[in-house]
Design an enzyme around this catalytic site. Structure first.
Site, PDB file in Angstrom:
ATOM      1  N   GLY A  15       0.827  -1.208   0.000  1.00 40.55           N
ATOM      2  CA  GLY A  15       0.000   0.000   0.000  1.00 40.55           C
ATOM      3  C   GLY A  15       0.858   1.254   0.000  1.00 40.55           C
ATOM      4  NE  ARG A  76      -1.926  -4.739  -2.003  1.00 42.66           N
ATOM      5  CZ  ARG A  76      -1.522  -4.209  -0.855  1.00 42.66           C
ATOM      6  NH1 ARG A  76      -0.545  -4.762  -0.184  1.00 42.66           N
ATOM      7  NH2 ARG A  76      -2.103  -3.143  -0.353  1.00 42.66           N
ATOM      8  N   GLY A 106       5.493  -2.551   3.512  1.00 44.02           N
ATOM      9  CA  GLY A 106       5.052  -3.176   4.755  1.00 44.02           C
ATOM     10  C   GLY A 106       5.702  -4.547   4.941  1.00 44.02           C
ATOM     11  CG  ASP A 107       3.720  -7.413   7.409  1.00 47.50           C
ATOM     12  OD1 ASP A 107       3.087  -6.831   6.503  1.00 47.50           O
ATOM     13  OD2 ASP A 107       3.169  -8.165   8.234  1.00 47.50           O
ATOM     14  CB  THR A 130       2.446   0.528   6.254  1.00 43.85           C
ATOM     15  OG1 THR A 130       1.081   0.327   6.640  1.00 43.85           O
ATOM     16  CG2 THR A 130       3.332   0.131   7.422  1.00 43.85           C
ATOM     17  CG  ASP A 132      -2.041  -0.271   8.070  1.00 48.34           C
ATOM     18  OD1 ASP A 132      -2.856   0.642   7.889  1.00 48.34           O
ATOM     19  OD2 ASP A 132      -1.921  -1.249   7.305  1.00 48.34           O
ATOM     20  CG  ASP A 134       0.864  -3.134  10.385  1.00 54.10           C
ATOM     21  OD1 ASP A 134       1.693  -2.431   9.749  1.00 54.10           O
ATOM     22  OD2 ASP A 134       0.087  -3.921   9.816  1.00 54.10           O
ATOM     23  NE  ARG A 159     -16.640  15.280  18.818  1.00 53.58           N
ATOM     24  CZ  ARG A 159     -16.756  14.346  19.762  1.00 53.58           C
ATOM     25  NH1 ARG A 159     -17.956  13.998  20.219  1.00 53.58           N
ATOM     26  NH2 ARG A 159     -15.706  13.738  20.239  1.00 53.58           N
ATOM     27  N   GLY A 175      -6.346   0.544   9.024  1.00 55.40           N
ATOM     28  CA  GLY A 175      -5.336  -0.042   9.922  1.00 55.40           C
ATOM     29  C   GLY A 175      -5.202  -1.548   9.742  1.00 55.40           C
ATOM     30  NE  ARG A 176      -2.287  -4.387   6.483  1.00 55.51           N
ATOM     31  CZ  ARG A 176      -1.232  -5.100   6.164  1.00 55.51           C
ATOM     32  NH1 ARG A 176      -1.274  -5.887   5.120  1.00 55.51           N
ATOM     33  NH2 ARG A 176      -0.130  -5.039   6.857  1.00 55.51           N
ATOM     34  CE  LYS A 218     -20.101  14.189  25.213  1.00 54.21           C
ATOM     35  NZ  LYS A 218     -18.707  13.790  25.081  1.00 54.21           N
ATOM     36  CG  HIS A 257      -8.829   4.130  -0.568  1.00 54.11           C
ATOM     37  ND1 HIS A 257      -9.957   3.347  -0.481  1.00 54.11           N
ATOM     38  CD2 HIS A 257      -7.789   3.284  -0.737  1.00 54.11           C
ATOM     39  CE1 HIS A 257      -9.610   2.075  -0.619  1.00 54.11           C
ATOM     40  NE2 HIS A 257      -8.297   2.012  -0.766  1.00 54.11           N
ATOM     41  CD  GLN A 259      -8.898   6.233   7.205  1.00 53.24           C
ATOM     42  OE1 GLN A 259      -8.657   5.869   8.326  1.00 53.24           O
ATOM     43  NE2 GLN A 259      -9.720   5.553   6.413  1.00 53.24           N
TER      44      GLN A 259
HETATM   45  P1  ATP Z   1       0.762  -3.071   3.278  1.00 54.91           P
HETATM   46  O1  ATP Z   1       1.116  -3.114   4.742  1.00 54.91           O
HETATM   47  O2  ATP Z   1       0.493  -1.704   2.826  1.00 54.91           O
HETATM   48  O3  ATP Z   1      -0.288  -4.052   2.869  1.00 54.91           O
HETATM   49  P2  ATP Z   1       2.762  -4.937   2.409  1.00 54.91           P
HETATM   50  O4  ATP Z   1       4.158  -4.717   2.011  1.00 54.91           O
HETATM   51  O5  ATP Z   1       2.526  -5.747   3.660  1.00 54.91           O
HETATM   52  O6  ATP Z   1       2.097  -3.497   2.494  1.00 54.91           O
HETATM   53  P3  ATP Z   1       1.771  -7.087   0.723  1.00 54.91           P
HETATM   54  O7  ATP Z   1       0.705  -7.057  -0.300  1.00 54.91           O
HETATM   55  O8  ATP Z   1       1.604  -8.016   1.872  1.00 54.91           O
HETATM   56  O9  ATP Z   1       1.957  -5.576   1.195  1.00 54.91           O
HETATM   57  O10 ATP Z   1       3.170  -7.462   0.005  1.00 54.91           O
HETATM   58  C1  ATP Z   1       3.637  -6.738  -1.123  1.00 54.91           C
HETATM   59  C2  ATP Z   1       4.260  -7.670  -2.110  1.00 54.91           C
HETATM   60  O11 ATP Z   1       5.389  -8.329  -1.528  1.00 54.91           O
HETATM   61  C3  ATP Z   1       3.392  -8.804  -2.612  1.00 54.91           C
HETATM   62  O12 ATP Z   1       2.494  -8.408  -3.609  1.00 54.91           O
HETATM   63  C4  ATP Z   1       4.428  -9.780  -3.153  1.00 54.91           C
HETATM   64  O13 ATP Z   1       4.855  -9.392  -4.428  1.00 54.91           O
HETATM   65  C5  ATP Z   1       5.593  -9.580  -2.182  1.00 54.91           C
HETATM   66  N1  ATP Z   1       5.647 -10.687  -1.204  1.00 54.91           N
HETATM   67  C6  ATP Z   1       4.956 -10.803  -0.059  1.00 54.91           C
HETATM   68  N2  ATP Z   1       5.249 -11.972   0.570  1.00 54.91           N
HETATM   69  C7  ATP Z   1       6.140 -12.613  -0.207  1.00 54.91           C
HETATM   70  C8  ATP Z   1       6.839 -13.871  -0.149  1.00 54.91           C
HETATM   71  N3  ATP Z   1       6.681 -14.708   0.875  1.00 54.91           N
HETATM   72  N4  ATP Z   1       7.687 -14.172  -1.158  1.00 54.91           N
HETATM   73  C9  ATP Z   1       7.868 -13.343  -2.201  1.00 54.91           C
HETATM   74  N5  ATP Z   1       7.232 -12.167  -2.312  1.00 54.91           N
HETATM   75  C10 ATP Z   1       6.390 -11.789  -1.360  1.00 54.91           C
END
Ligand code: ATP
Length: 327
Positions: A15, A76, A106-107, A130, A132, A134, A159, A175-176, A218, A257, A259
């Site tokens: 994201g 993605r 992100g992760d 991100t 979020d 997180d 408000r 925030g997923r 309130k 969105h 946000q």
């Molecule tokens: P957000 O927190 O905004 O969702 P994110 O980085 O967690 O961001 P994801 O969609 O989970 O978003 O991952 C982004 C891309 O990372 C995926 O579309 C994929 O291409 C790659 N990816 C994720 N996990 C793996 C994996 N185990 N092996 C290879 N590529 C991966």
């Protein structure tokens, strides 16, 4: 200095988040400062596979520090999760002579980067991007502060109308599956209550409050609901609470969105620039497999494996602040 690093690639993945552009600018300019070639990869891992790789110069990142989104675009990519996809990606960066990558995301993006590094020995540094917040190992992620400010601005406006009509608003916040945005925004906008996924009993407690005539007198009630709330989003929550909501004039608002967009705050520009500069320095000192985090306003190195595997916990004791503020 690590003499094996002569060329760095940058990509944004997952994201988008405000402040990603500030990070891209910082990486490009730090690389140039140290005489390292720098390439932008469009559309995240998708662009790595489809060879959307372009050399970047200082003027390519002029006047982007204030812009939301990411000039490199993001995506993605399922293809990158296959051996064939990764092999093509590796061939493309080798052909360009890129020996290291900075991945902003992100992760999930870090999981992809770690797999890629393990397979091909490419040097990787991650920046947590991100809204979020997180990601384990960093107090804050790039985009979180801007999203918080956007939420507060929107809730303040709601408000005004809520109090003019004596209404109760359930407002869904992004925030997923994490409640960082909801908790902090709840404190900062004076919400009457919040519902977050980290606290199971939230909804039952809220039912008790409603049964006891929760702030019926309130002029407005603002309840922030995290999108990942276990009972469902704001509409689901209201459906579940329906029997207890008689006597309240209820409305639901999904912030959505907005946000994710907008010009990054001073704080997001600051941390993105600091992290981006540190990412290049870390690579040049021979580091790999790390994320640049921020703790107590200082940049720190966090092993990517930890950032991926360890769940970042929320400080639920802050919920008490919301209760106290609603005496
Ligand atoms: P957000 O927190 O905004 O969702 P994110 O980085 O967690 O961001 P994801 O969609 O989970 O978003 O991952 C982004 C891309 O990372 C995926 O579309 C994929 O291409 C790659 N990816 C994720 N996990 C793996 C994996 N185990 N092996 C290879 N590529 C991966």
């Amino acid at each position: 200095m690590n003499p094996t690093i002569t060329s760095i690639g940058i990509l944004t993945s997952g994201g988008d988040a405000p402040g990603m552009n500030a990070a891209i600018r910082a990486i490009v300019r730090t690389a140039i400062y140290f005489d390292i070639k720098v390439f932008g990869i469009k559309h995240g891992y998708h662009g790595l596979i489809h060879n959307q790789i372009e050399r970047m110069r200082s003027h390519d990142v002029a006047a982007i520090i204030q812009r939301g989104g990411t000039i490199l675009k993001t995506a993605r990519s399922k293809e990158f999760m296959t051996d064939e996809g990764m092999q093509i990606a590796y061939n493309n960066i080798k052909n360009q002579g890129i020996d290291a990558l900075v991945v902003i995301g992100g992760d999930g993006s870090f999981r992809g980067a770690t797999e890629f590094a393990k397979k091909f020995g490419i040097h990787i540094v991650g920046l947590p991007g991100t809204i979020d917040n997180d990601i384990y190992g960093t107090d804050v992620t790039i985009g979180y502060d801007t999203a918080l400010n956007t939420i507060i601005d929107a809730v303040d406006k709601i408000r005004d109308t809520a109090s003019s009509h004596d209404r109760m608003f359930f407002i869904e916040v992004m925030g997923r599956d994490a409640g960082f945005l909801t908790l902090r925004a709840g404190i900062a906008c004076g919400a009457e209550a919040i519902l977050i996924p980290e606290v199971d009993s939230d909804i039952n407690k809220f039912i008790e409050f409603l049964e006891n005539g929760f702030r019926r007198k309130k002029s407005s009630n603002i309840i922030l609901v995290a999108e990942g709330e276990k009972a469902g989003g704001a509409f689901e929550v209201v459906k579940k609470l329906q029997p207890y909501l008689t006597g309240y004039d209820v409305r639901v608002s999904i912030l959505g969105h907005i946000q994710r967009g907008g010009s990054p705050t001073a704080y997001d520009r600051y941390i993105a620039t600091k992290m981006g500069t540190e990412a290049v320095k870390a690579l040049l000192q021979g580091n790999t497999g790390i994320m640049i985090g921020i703790q107590n306003d200082k940049t720190i190195y966090v092993p990517l494996e930890k950032a991926i595997k360890i769940h970042k916990t929320i400080d639920t004791s802050e919920l008490e602040i919301i209760n106290i503020m609603n005496v």
